[in-house]
Design an enzyme around this catalytic site. Structure first.
Site, PDB file in Angstrom:
ATOM      1  CG  HIS A 180       7.645 -39.171 -26.290  1.00 28.07           C
ATOM      2  ND1 HIS A 180       7.809 -37.814 -26.231  1.00 28.07           N
ATOM      3  CD2 HIS A 180       8.615 -39.699 -25.481  1.00 28.07           C
ATOM      4  CE1 HIS A 180       8.817 -37.514 -25.416  1.00 28.07           C
ATOM      5  NE2 HIS A 180       9.324 -38.643 -24.960  1.00 28.07           N
ATOM      6  CB  CYS A 220      11.112 -42.343 -23.588  1.00 26.85           C
ATOM      7  SG  CYS A 220      10.191 -43.470 -22.524  1.00 26.85           S
TER       8      CYS A 220
END
Length: 417
Positions: free
Chosen positions: A317, A338
Site C-alpha cells: 500500500h 504489510c
C-alpha cells in the site's frame, strides 16, 4: 462487539502451514498456478546425484533465478578472498583495536586477516579490516571492536553456510521461463524489484514488518487495486491513540477526523453511533471497537492498496505524503506486516501499463488486466561485483536453518563461467 478478524496493515493470526514449508526459506504459494516447477527440478537434481543445501552448481543443469547464479559465483569469490585465511581466534576485549593500538591481539588479527607477521596496526591492516567489515555487514570504519572480532571468530565456514542458505532461498524464485513479468519483495533488504523477462526494470525501498510482526515469505497474484481506500484502524491504535482522545474531547474528535464506528469486522458490518460506545472501556482494553477512516491526508493507506488476496491479510500500500521520508531511513522494519511502498503511483502505472480507468469513488476496486505474481522472500546475503555482502538478520531466521547446510567438497571454481 466481537473481536476483530482482520485489521488493516496487520496480519491475521498465524495459519497452519503445510508440513513441507520450511519457515525462513520456502515460499507459501497462495496461488498454486504461479508456483515454479520446484518439485520437478528438485527431483531431477536428485536423480543426478545433487544434494540439497550444498551450494552445488545446479544452475548448470536446470533453470534457476539469476540470483542463485550470482550467489553461487559469490560463494566462489568468498572462498578465494576470505576462506583460505588462517582461522585463528582473536580474543575480544575492553578496548577496540585501531590504528596505533599497542595490544598483543594485533599480532593475532594480522594473522587472521592474512597479513605479514608483526604487532603494528598499520595502514595495510586498517584496509583489510575495512574490507572485511564492508563484506560482512559491519560498519566499515577500520576499527576492530568486539563486533568485528566476534564476526571474525565465527570463521569463514559460517558465512559460506549463509551464502548457501540464501542460494536455497533463490532456488524458490521464478525464472524468466516461469514468469516474464513479476514483482519481488525482499523483506531482508526492505526493497521491491520489478522484473520483466528475468531482468530488473525498476526498484524502490519499502517498509516491511517488524521482528514481532514479520512479513511472511509467500507468493500470490496481484489481482486488483483499491483506489482512495478506507483504512480500518488496527485495534492497538484504537485502544492507545484514538480512544483516549475521545474520552478527553468527546465524539466530535471522531467526526472531525472522518472516523466511522462499526459493530463488527465483517464486510457487511453496520455503522453505529459513536456515542453508544464505552470509550473508557476501549482505552482500558476491555471493549473492542472497529474504527474506519475515510480517504485523505490522514489515511495510512495513502491513495491506493495493491491486493494480493491471502489468509495472512498481507498487501502492498501507499502512504500519506508526510510519511515519505521514512523510506530513506536505515530501519525500514517497522510495519505491522504489510508492505508500504515508496512510490505506489509508479508501481500502479507499471501494473496497468498506464493510469487505470477510475470513477473517483471512495474505495474503488480496479482489476489488474493481467494478474501479476508477487514473490515475497528474505535475503541476508546479496551478490556484489566483488563477491557477496552480508546483511543483518532482522527476523532472526538464519541461525535455526544453518544446521541444514552442508559444505560438501563442491568444485565451485571449476564452474565459474
Amino acid at each position: 462487539m466481537s473481536s476483530p478478524v482482520l485489521a488493516q496493515d496487520q496480519p491475521l493470526e498465524p495459519i497452519e502451514l503445510p508440513p513441507s514449508i520450511e519457515q525462513g526459506v520456502d515460499l507459501i504459494y497462495i496461488d498454486p498456478e504461479i508456483k515454479p516447477e520446484i518439485d520437478r527440478r528438485n527431483e531431477l537434481l536428485r536423480t543426478m546425484g545433487f544434494k540439497d543445501w550444498s551450494g552445488a552448481p545446479i544452475d548448470l543443469y536446470v533453470p534457476v533465478n539469476d540470483r542463485y547464479t550470482d550467489l553461487r559465483r559469490g560463494l566462489m569469490k568468498y572462498r578465494q578472498r576470505w576462506g583460505d585465511l588462517p582461522q585463528v581466534q582473536v580474543p575480544t576485549g575492553t578496548v577496540a583495536l585501531k590504528p596505533g593500538s599497542k595490544d598483543a591481539r594485533v599480532t593475532l588479527l594480522r594473522q587472521r586477516l592474512g597479513l605479514a607477521a608483526g604487532d603494528s596496526f598499520d595502514a595495510a591492516l586498517e584496509k583489510q579490516v575495512r574490507d572485511y567489515q564492508a563484506a560482512h555487514g559491519l560498519k566499515a570504519d577500520g576499527v576492530a571492536g568486539n563486533g568485528t572480532l566476534a564476526s571474525l571468530n565465527r570463521g569463514s565456514e559460517h558465512f559460506e553456510r549463509m551464502i548457501i542458505l540464501n542460494m536455497e532461498r533463490a532456488r524458490r524464485l521464478p525464472t524468466a521461463q516461469d514468469n516474464a513479468r513479476y514483482i519481488l519483495v525482499d523483506a531482508g533488504a526492505a526493497r521491491l524489484y520489478v522484473y520483466e523477462d528475468g531482468k530488473v526494470v525498476d526498484s524502490m525501498n519499502v517498509i516491511v514488518g517488524d521482528a514481532e510482526r514479520q512479513t511472511p515469505m509467500m507468493a500470490a497474484e496481484l489481482r486488483y487495486v483499491q483506489l482512495q481506500p478506507y483504512w480500518n484502524v488496527p485495534p492497538d491504535l484504537a485502544k492507545n491513540l484514538v480512544a483516549p482522545r475521545v474520552v478527553e474531547q468527546g465524539v466530535a474528535y471522531l467526526e472531525e477526523r472522518d472516523y466511522a464506528v462499526f459493530d463488527g469486522w465483517e464486510d457487511d458490518a453496520a455503522k453505529i453511533d459513536p456515542a453508544s460506545v464505552d470509550w473508557k472501556g476501549v482505552a482500558a482494553g476491555t471493549v473492542d471497537v472497529r474504527l474506519r477512516r475515510g480517504p485523505g491526508e490522514w489515511n495510512s493507506m495513502g491513495d491506493m492498496k495493491f491486493m494480493i488476496p491471502n489468509d495472512f491479510g498481507i498487501y502492498l500500500h501507499d502512504v500519506p505524503e508526510p510519511e515519505k521520508p521514512m523510506f530513506q531511513a536505515e530501519n525500514r522494519w517497522i510495519s505491522n506486516g504489510c508492505i508500504r511502498l515508496q512510490d505506489a503511483d509508479r508501481l500502479l502505472k507499471w501494473a496497468f501499463g498506464g493510469k487505470p480507468n477510475s470513477t473517483g469513488e471512495t474505495d474503488e476496486r480496479v482489476d489488474v488486466p493481467d494478474p501479476v505474481p508477487v514473490y515475497i522472500t528474505y535475503f541476508t546475503a546479496a551478490p556484489t561485483a566483488d563477491g557477496v555482502a552480508f546483511r543483518a538478520d532482522p527476523y532472526n531466521r538464519d541461525e535455526k536453518l544453518l544446521s541444514r547446510v552442508t559444505l560438501d567438497s563442491v568444485d565451485i571454481a571449476s564452474t565459474s563461467e
